[in-house]
Design an enzyme around this catalytic site. Structure first.
Site, PDB file in Angstrom:
ATOM      1  N   ARG B  22      45.250  42.476  39.915  1.00  0.00           N
ATOM      2  CA  ARG B  22      44.237  42.599  40.938  1.00  0.00           C
ATOM      3  C   ARG B  22      43.234  43.660  40.536  1.00  0.00           C
ATOM      4  O   ARG B  22      43.526  44.535  39.749  1.00  0.00           O
ATOM      5  CB  ARG B  22      44.900  42.944  42.274  1.00  0.00           C
ATOM      6  N   THR B  23      42.032  43.476  41.104  1.00  0.00           N
ATOM      7  CA  THR B  23      40.947  44.358  40.725  1.00  0.00           C
ATOM      8  C   THR B  23      41.249  45.773  41.183  1.00  0.00           C
ATOM      9  O   THR B  23      41.477  46.023  42.362  1.00  0.00           O
ATOM     10  CB  THR B  23      39.635  43.894  41.372  1.00  0.00           C
ATOM     11  N   LEU B  24      41.271  46.688  40.246  1.00  0.00           N
ATOM     12  CA  LEU B  24      41.515  48.090  40.579  1.00  0.00           C
ATOM     13  C   LEU B  24      40.235  48.894  40.494  1.00  0.00           C
ATOM     14  O   LEU B  24      40.014  49.799  41.267  1.00  0.00           O
ATOM     15  CB  LEU B  24      42.579  48.677  39.657  1.00  0.00           C
ATOM     16  N   ASN B 126      43.061  42.322  46.471  1.00  0.00           N
ATOM     17  CA  ASN B 126      42.438  41.845  45.236  1.00  0.00           C
ATOM     18  C   ASN B 126      40.978  41.540  45.510  1.00  0.00           C
ATOM     19  O   ASN B 126      40.557  40.371  45.486  1.00  0.00           O
ATOM     20  CB  ASN B 126      43.166  40.586  44.741  1.00  0.00           C
TER      21      ASN B 126
END
Lengths: 277, 244
Positions: B22-24, B126
């Site tokens: 997931r986008t961090l 996410n």
């Protein structure tokens, strides 16, 4: 229609290219009590005959609100009608939630028709035994559609389905050219007249019929029995007069409803039922 | 439930999907988008920069795109997520067109659809790392709205993302009024973009202005703003505070 060897399965064609199970489903619609719909440029009125089984029971609900801008009247197996109404409500509410905008009627009827078609092509299903008159308001105006058990749908200026609907259709065919520009109240009066035709001589009163309206600036709602009775009284007194603006005639005191005079030259196309074989 | 602890980052709040990514943090980002309603529709401005951290790496990134017949979408934040959103919207418009009936999705519908997408992604931890500006005109009705990466959405007469909120909105609050002419609208947007150019380090001097009206949308060719660096404080920066 008579029984034959090709009518057991919905997935069996007859040699003449017919699906008898689908046609039998349409018969079920014809046996249900009448429902009618008519529209003007800005409003649509739905009406139906409500016959209770006995004095002791209530009558079946045949008109359903689907959304503020869409309503449906059914004829046939009302249980199937309820299920389809629930599907329609779901579709409308999901669309509204995602897009904050009302679902266009034209798209809803296509989805409904496609759903009905599925049941004509699965050996483990049966067609829905209900015809639906879908009334709704769009960006492109007022619409009235008829959805068949076969999965077909048609748009109408005015239509009637169910038992003794032919009488209503005849009345509507005579009058439909006036509908486009008619006022909301005149439209409701015409709906009541059409319902009266299907009653074949029985007295028209608010206890045997239900009327619903949807229009520009007017969300879909079912008229209460009091208002309906008032409108019936307003034009029953007039009796013979068939003009669109019927005023209560003080001199007349007739209680029996008389046949309105037939008008000339209505086109045949609009009110004729499809798939009447 | 089994957790493969060695593969999971420390700050994970995931459930069973231990291998999901997931986008961090964002990688290639665009900076502010500014938009306002004017007499005939919506005007929107954004520069063409794609920063890679502190490096002004890409200088021809189109951060505004037309959507369907009635809408214009501008985005700041992660460019790849913006491209993903364009893909979703492409499909949405395609299916809308395939109905081939008189109906079409207007800017309000597209904005609400995007809000649902952004919020649902945020709920799954996410997010699509963008702040979006959606403007358009349909049936004479002007619409201008914004959605953030956490699904916060609202409409207004003028909106901005990122630094634009701090530097451009105050200007717009003072100087925006109903029925701006096209020229006045552009002038106002350029004033905002100039301030952003001076003060936002991720801004570059190459921008586009997009317009959408009932007739349709146009996005200008890239151009640059005139800037003035001869302020006496710049000319002699150490005047008031000589360094050691």
């Amino acid at each position: 229609m008579f029984r034959n060897q090709y009518d057991t399965d919905v997935t069996t064609w007859s040699p003449a290219g017919r699906l008898f199970q689908v046609e039998y489903a349409m018969e079920a619609v014809k046996q249900g009590s009448a429902a009618i719909g008519l529209r003007s440029r800005t409003h649509i009125v739905l009406g139906c005959v409500n016959k209770a089984n006995s004095e002791l029971s209530s009558h079946q609900k045949k008109i359903f609100k689907v959304d503020d801008h869409i309503g449906v009247a059914i004829a046939g197996l009302t249980a199937d009608g309820r299920v389809l109404s629930r599907y329609m409500r779901n579709e409308c509410i999901n669309y509204s939630f995602t897009y904050e905008s009302p679902l266009p009627v034209g798209r809803l009827v296509v989805q409904l028709a496609d759903k009905a078609q599925v049941c004509t092509q699965r050996s483990w299903k049966r067609p829905y035994g209900v015809g639906l008159l879908v009334a709704g308001l769009d960006e492109s105006g007022a619409h009235l559609y008829y959805n068949c058990p076969s999965g077909n749908y048609f748009e109408y200026q005015a239509f009637a389905i169910g038992s003794r609907s032919q009488a209503a259709k005849t009345y509507l065919e005579r009058r439909f050219e006036n509908f486009t520009d008619a006022s909301r109240d005149d439209l409701v009066k015409d709906a009541l007249m059409a319902i009266r035709e299907t009653l074949q001589g029985e007295t028209l009163e608010s206890s045997v019929c239900t009327i619903a309206v949807v229009g520009v600036g007017e969300p879909f709602h079912i008229l209460d029995q009091g208002s309906v009775q008032q409108m019936i009284d307003a034009f029953e007194i007039v009796g013979e007069q068939e003009g669109p603006a019927a005023e209560p005639d003080a001199a007349a005191g007739q209680d029996a409803s008389a046949e309105p005079e037939p008008e000339q030259g209505a086109a045949a196309g609009e009110g004729v039922a499809p798939m009447d074989i | 439930m089994q957790f493969m602890a060695s593969k999971q980052p420390e700050n994970s709040l995931l459930g069973p999907e231990s291998d999901s990514q997931r986008t961090l943090y964002p990688y290639v980002t665009g900076t502010s988008v500014v938009a306002l309603k004017y007499k005939d529709g919506i005007l929107m401005a954004a520069d063409m920069g794609g920063s890679y951290g502190s490096t002004l790496r890409y200088k021809s990134v189109e951060r505004m795109k037309p959507i369907g017949k009635h809408s214009l979408l501008g985005a700041s934040g992660e460019i790849s997520d913006f491209q993903e959103i364009l893909h979703y919207l492409d499909e949405l418009i395609l299916y809308d067109n395939m109905w081939d009936d008189g109906n079409s999705l207007g800017p309000k519908e597209v904005h609400n659809y995007l809000t649902r997408v952004m919020y649902n992604r945020r709920n799954k931890f996410n997010p699509l790392w963008n702040s979006l500006v959606l403007g358009g005109v349909k049936n004479g009705q002007k619409y201008l709205g914004t959605v953030s990466m956490i699904g916060v959405n609202f409409e207004d007469n003028h909106v901005a993302t990122g630094f634009g909120n701090h530097l451009a909105r105050p200007i717009l609050r003072q100087e925006w009024h109903e029925n701006l002419s096209f020229e006045d609208g552009v002038r106002l947007l350029e004033k905002c973009m100039r301030v952003l150019l001076y003060r936002d380090r991720s801004a570059i001097n190459k921008l586009q202005i997009a317009k959408i009206t009932e007739e349709g949308s146009t996005i200008s060719q890239p151009y640059s703003l005139k800037t003035y660096w001869e302020f006496s404080a710049f000319a002699n920066p150490a005047q008031g505070a000589v360094g050691s």
